[in-house]
Design a protein around this motif. Structure first.
Motif, mmCIF file in Angstrom:
data_model
loop_
_atom_site.group_PDB
_atom_site.id
_atom_site.type_symbol
_atom_site.label_atom_id
_atom_site.label_comp_id
_atom_site.label_asym_id
_atom_site.label_seq_id
_atom_site.Cartn_x
_atom_site.Cartn_y
_atom_site.Cartn_z
ATOM 1 N N VAL A 1 5.706 0.626 -7.809
ATOM 2 C CA VAL A 1 5.525 1.898 -7.122
ATOM 3 C C VAL A 1 6.943 2.375 -6.845
ATOM 4 C CG1 VAL A 1 4.626 3.093 -5.098
ATOM 5 C CG2 VAL A 1 3.323 1.205 -6.093
ATOM 6 N N LEU B 1 5.714 9.639 -4.788
ATOM 7 C CA LEU B 1 5.401 8.298 -5.264
ATOM 8 C C LEU B 1 4.846 8.329 -6.684
ATOM 9 C CD1 LEU B 1 3.732 7.170 -1.963
ATOM 10 C CD2 LEU B 1 5.881 6.279 -2.856
ATOM 11 N N PHE C 1 1.144 9.238 -7.956
ATOM 12 C CA PHE C 1 0.074 8.967 -7.014
ATOM 13 C C PHE C 1 -0.452 10.289 -6.504
ATOM 14 C CE2 PHE C 1 -1.460 8.375 -2.651
ATOM 15 C CZ PHE C 1 -2.579 7.651 -2.974
ATOM 16 N N THR D 1 -2.515 1.281 1.693
ATOM 17 C CA THR D 1 -2.501 0.815 0.310
ATOM 18 C C THR D 1 -3.794 1.305 -0.322
ATOM 19 O OG1 THR D 1 -1.266 -1.157 0.935
ATOM 20 C CG2 THR D 1 -2.346 -1.179 -1.207
ATOM 21 N N TYR E 1 0.234 -5.151 -6.814
ATOM 22 C CA TYR E 1 -0.033 -3.769 -6.414
ATOM 23 C C TYR E 1 0.238 -3.592 -4.920
ATOM 24 C CZ TYR E 1 -2.754 0.573 -5.891
ATOM 25 O OH TYR E 1 -3.154 1.852 -5.607
ATOM 26 N N TRP F 1 3.290 -1.395 -3.117
ATOM 27 C CA TRP F 1 3.009 -0.322 -2.165
ATOM 28 C C TRP F 1 3.734 -0.553 -0.842
ATOM 29 C CZ3 TRP F 1 1.440 4.455 -1.825
ATOM 30 C CH2 TRP F 1 0.749 5.007 -2.901
#
Length: 169
Positions: free
Chosen positions: A52, A73, A86, A101, A148, A152
């Motif tokens: 990210v 992001l 995102f 998240t 992930y 984040w």
């Protein structure tokens, strides 16, 4: 966690789009498990080098509140490049003061849609054009849930620091 100062002119897409079949609203993919189970989840490429990242404001729309702090992001892979933003162009509203998240998330904007959901040890990301029922999702992949979440958390920590510094000036 990286901060890019250059914008990416192109986004990575899968060699073969993931067919949508009869169109299902992104929210339905999250709410109705049978839609998710119908997806060929085992064929989603695993992005081992998922990140990210913060991307420069140059891609943001002029009226975006994110222009105030200069970044949005994105999802990135060293091997593949920019995977997705995102939310549409990074415009999903996030309360940066809270833990956040997106494990079950969808966004839908003027001809574009994105779905993020978790299943087992993976988080799945799908992105496509709403009006394109034939071609389907042009970007679809999965990432290990642990990575992930770590990515984040790192990105939000940096984003909060940038916002704090901007607020103090």
């Amino acid at each position: 966690m990286r901060i890019f100062e250059k914008d990416f002119s192109e986004q990575w897409t899968n060699p073969v789009p993931l067919a949508k079949g009869p169109y299902v609203m992104p929210s339905e993919l999250l709410e109705n498990i049978s839609y998710r189970e119908a997806l060929p989840l085992d064929t989603f490429p695993v992005i081992e080098d998922f990140e990210v990242v913060l991307l420069p404001k140059s891609r943001l729309l002029e009226d975006s509140w994110r222009k105030e702090w200069g970044y949005y992001l994105g999802f990135f892979s060293q091997q593949r490049g920019l995977l997705a933003s995102f939310g549409l162009w990074g415009h999903a509203v996030i309360d940066y003061s809270q833990d956040f998240t997106p494990l079950d998330f969808w966004d839908l904007e003027q001809g574009w849609d994105q779905v993020i959901f978790e299943r087992g040890e993976y988080v799945y990301v799908l992105e496509g054009d709403i009006d394109d029922y034939i071609d389907g999702y042009h970007c679809w992949f999965r990432v290990r849930k642990e990575r992930y979440i770590e990515e984040w958390e790192a990105a939000l920590k940096v984003a909060r620091q940038i916002i704090k510094q901007k607020d103090e000036t």
